[in-house]
Write an enzyme that holds these catalytic residues in place. Structure first.
Site, PDB file in Angstrom:
ATOM      1  N   GLY A 109       0.811  -1.209   0.000  1.00 46.47           N
ATOM      2  CA  GLY A 109       0.000   0.000   0.000  1.00 46.47           C
ATOM      3  C   GLY A 109       0.843   1.257   0.000  1.00 46.47           C
ATOM      4  N   GLY A 126       0.281   5.479   0.991  1.00 50.78           N
ATOM      5  CA  GLY A 126      -0.582   6.530   1.506  1.00 50.78           C
ATOM      6  C   GLY A 126       0.000   7.893   1.196  1.00 50.78           C
ATOM      7  N   GLY A 127      -0.598   8.917   1.764  1.00 53.80           N
ATOM      8  CA  GLY A 127      -0.145  10.269   1.494  1.00 53.80           C
ATOM      9  C   GLY A 127       1.251  10.542   2.009  1.00 53.80           C
ATOM     10  N   ALA A 143       3.272   7.782   3.661  1.00 51.12           N
ATOM     11  CA  ALA A 143       4.051   6.579   3.954  1.00 51.12           C
ATOM     12  C   ALA A 143       3.772   5.478   2.940  1.00 51.12           C
ATOM     13  CB  ALA A 143       3.735   6.076   5.361  1.00 51.12           C
ATOM     14  N   ASP A 169      -9.344  11.017  11.557  1.00 46.81           N
ATOM     15  CA  ASP A 169      -9.380  10.611  10.147  1.00 46.81           C
ATOM     16  C   ASP A 169     -10.112   9.280   9.992  1.00 46.81           C
ATOM     17  OD1 ASP A 169      -8.930  10.929   7.440  1.00 46.81           O
ATOM     18  OD2 ASP A 169      -6.924  10.037   7.480  1.00 46.81           O
TER      19      ASP A 169
END
Length: 629
Positions: free
Chosen positions: A22, A24-25, A27, A139
């Site tokens: 995956g 993310g923004g 990491a 979040d």
């Protein structure tokens, strides 16, 4: 590590990277194998471009700090924190096999009411645990809800979480979160609280029930404005089979006013259980426009309508000019007073963050406390910086905080792998000091007899000097006990034996035993000793003695003990002092309900006055005199 981590690489000598799973923004997430346990773990690595960005590093720290405070079956657990040889930060987390809730919604379109409610209750259980630990997630969204293949639900990604007792926000924090799911107060740039997470749960429940988010647009600002001003399309317009009760819970959670939402995750979970069990009468009412449903014309779970208010028109009367002047003067004076007070309080109650980088953590903590702030410590391994040194701080130097705000220090634990230093011939305390910067501890295996190495100094160590081990490992050592030769005290009186033993640098074991004999010439003399005369022992060793005694020559006396009250079993020992030597004359255990004044018999070698001492559970209680006959 400017490129993606390649499969096969091992972090911290323990975690082997298997594959990327995956992005993310801030990491990249990998699946890895823990070589110690052979279990899968998730490795979350801060993107290289953010390693020098204080704001993103602080967010990454906050995720580690938040996760370290929580252990819950509905939260992805943190296992380890570290930094690789290139200075890149990573978190080792529990690996969850399955999909995100967002993936499930995309596949199914929308979920059944029962499934949506059960998933929401589990999310709320995780949030209740987080909120109880002072942590706001900020979040919550389906992308951060992991669905295990066995049906378990896990809340993940506390990357923008914050401690509820921290009054300051890092730059940009106030608008962090995902625009489709964040609350009106977050959309307005205000601080998020417990009820902000509740709002996001409401949006997530809405999406599970309807298959769509309540507000959408190609423009993020437009979505934020809808959160602030618009009312969502009723759930039953998209999912007519949804019960009124579940709709009621969802819309109460999504109220624009935080005060009208559920005030805790537990409250919302309770109402969801009532909703699916048909206990509608037990549910909290929804407040709309400051009124409860059921007031006026409204009934059931429908929002109350605002009643028109009548305007009261007052006839104005002219006032004298001097009255107006006086009132205006009072207003101006009051404004000056309030303004001056506010400025004073701001100056007095604020503190400027200093620079703590490179400082010893103890010195940095003291400096922070002197400024009226509170330090919080997070430790990570660092390949080159010694243990105990501050390597990162948040917020940065020059930031103005309110008194009692928190400054987070990241402190080095030293490299994850260490070269063991030489500690032989050092004292134990010096060895501990030597090992500390390496993140190593010391374990004493044994004290050994040595005529060449002074007592208290280390003779051998394992691992040996130059060996490689993990930070946090223990170095086992053997320590010199010095050397003493045990004197031969056979056939001597107790007082003489005690004197010889003390002169040899040894001590007498107070638990003296007795060997009965009919030979009156042997009464009171040493019959046996351990260790035997001539033995080489460590200098702190004790010598145990057995004395001859003739029963008919023993002096005896019965004494009444005075024992303290206890709620458990108590061990009692009574000693006699004879010729300057103290030895045990009685030992026994007394239950809590036993008499506090038991009678015991004491025996001495000869008639006369003795001192007896009473010890309860190893602690001295009192002493008295007794005449032995």
């Amino acid at each position: 590590m400017n490129a993606l981590i390649q499969p096969g690489r091992i972090l911290a000598g323990r975690y082997r990277i298997d594959q990327q799973i995956g992005v993310g923004g801030m990491a990249v997430v990998y699946r890895a194998t823990d070589l110690n346990t052979q279990h899968f773990v998730a490795v979350k690595v801060l993107k290289p471009e953010y390693n020098q960005d204080a704001e993103y590093v602080a967010r990454f720290q906050r995720e580690a700090e938040a996760a370290s405070k929580m252990t819950h079956h509905n939260i992805v657990n943190l296992l380890d924190v570290g930094m690789d040889s290139s200075g890149n930060r990573y978190l080792i987390m529990e690996y969850v096999e399955g999909q995100t809730l967002k993936d499930v919604i995309r596949e199914k379109g929308r979920l059944s009411e029962t499934s949506a409610v059960q998933i929401t209750i589990r999310i709320l259980s995780a949030l209740q645990h987080a909120h109880s630990n002072g942590i706001i997630h900020r979040d919550i969204k389906p992308q951060n809800i992991l669905m295990q293949s066995d049906g378990h639900v896990k809340v993940a990604d506390f990357g923008i979480a914050r401690m509820a007792n921290k009054n300051t926000l890092a730059k940009g924090d106030s608008v962090m979160g995902s625009v489709h799911y964040f609350s009106p107060e977050q959309a307005s740039g205000k601080e998020a609280g417990v009820t902000s997470d509740i709002y996001s749960v409401g949006v997530t429940l809405y999406e599970m029930l309807t298959g769509r988010v309540p507000f959408d647009s190609n423009n993020p600002v437009a979505i934020a404005m809808q959160h602030i001003h618009n009312t969502p399309v009723p759930i039953q317009q998209y999912a007519p089979e949804t019960s009124d009760a579940v709709c009621h819970v969802c819309m109460k959670a999504m109220d624009k006013n935080p005060a009208y939402r559920y005030q805790s995750a537990w409250d919302m979970a309770r109402d969801l259980r009532h909703a699916i069990s048909g206990q509608v009468g037990e549910m909290e009412p929804r407040i709309v426009d400051g009124r409860l449903p059921g007031d006026g014309e409204s009934g059931g779970m429908q929002p109350a309508r605002r009643q028109p208010s009548r305007r009261m028109v007052r006839k104005k009367h002219p006032a004298s000019w001097w009255v107006i002047t006086l009132l205006m003067s009072l207003v101006v004076c009051y404004g000056l007073f309030v303004g001056t007070k506010a400025i004073y309080e701001r100056v007095v109650n604020s503190a400027v963050v200093d620079e703590y980088l490179g400082m010893d953590v103890s010195a940095a903590q003291r400096k922070i406390q002197r400024a009226g702030l509170r330090p919080e410590i997070m430790e990570i391994n660092h390949p080159t910086i010694k243990a105990g040194e501050v390597i990162l701080q948040a917020p940065q130097e020059g930031t103005t905080l309110r008194k009692n705000d928190v400054v987070v220090l990241t402190v080095s634990k030293g490299p994850s792998t260490q070269t063991v230093p030489k500690i032989t011939n050092l004292t134990v305390s010096d060895a501990i000091t030597t090992l500390s910067p390496y993140g190593l501890t010391l374990t004493i295996v044994e004290y050994v007899v040595s005529a060449t190495v002074p007592a208290g100094r280390i003779i051998s160590q394992s691992p040996e000097e130059g060996s490689v081990c993990m930070s946090g490992d223990a170095v086992s050592v053997s320590v010199s006990g010095g050397m003493a030769v045990v004197p031969n005290v056979y056939g001597r009186h107790l007082a003489d034996a005690q004197e010889l033993i003390a002169a040899s640098g040894l001590s007498l074991n107070q638990n003296i035993t007795f060997l009965e004999t009919d030979d009156t010439t042997m009464h009171g003399l040493v019959a046996q000793q351990s260790p035997s005369g001539g033995s080489e022992v460590i200098a702190s060793a004790k010598v145990s003695l057995t004395l001859y005694r003739v029963p008919s020559m023993m002096a005896r006396a019965k004494v009444l003990l005075s024992l303290p009250q206890t709620e458990s079993m108590m061990h009692v020992r009574v000693t006699l002092v004879e010729s300057g030597v103290e030895y045990t004359a009685y030992e026994g255990d007394f239950p809590a309900n036993a008499s506090r004044e038991p009678e015991v018999e004491l025996c001495g070698n000869e008639p006369g006055m003795y001192t007896y001492r009473v010890y309860c559970d190893g602690e001295f209680a009192y002493q008295q005199q007794v005449n032995m006959e």
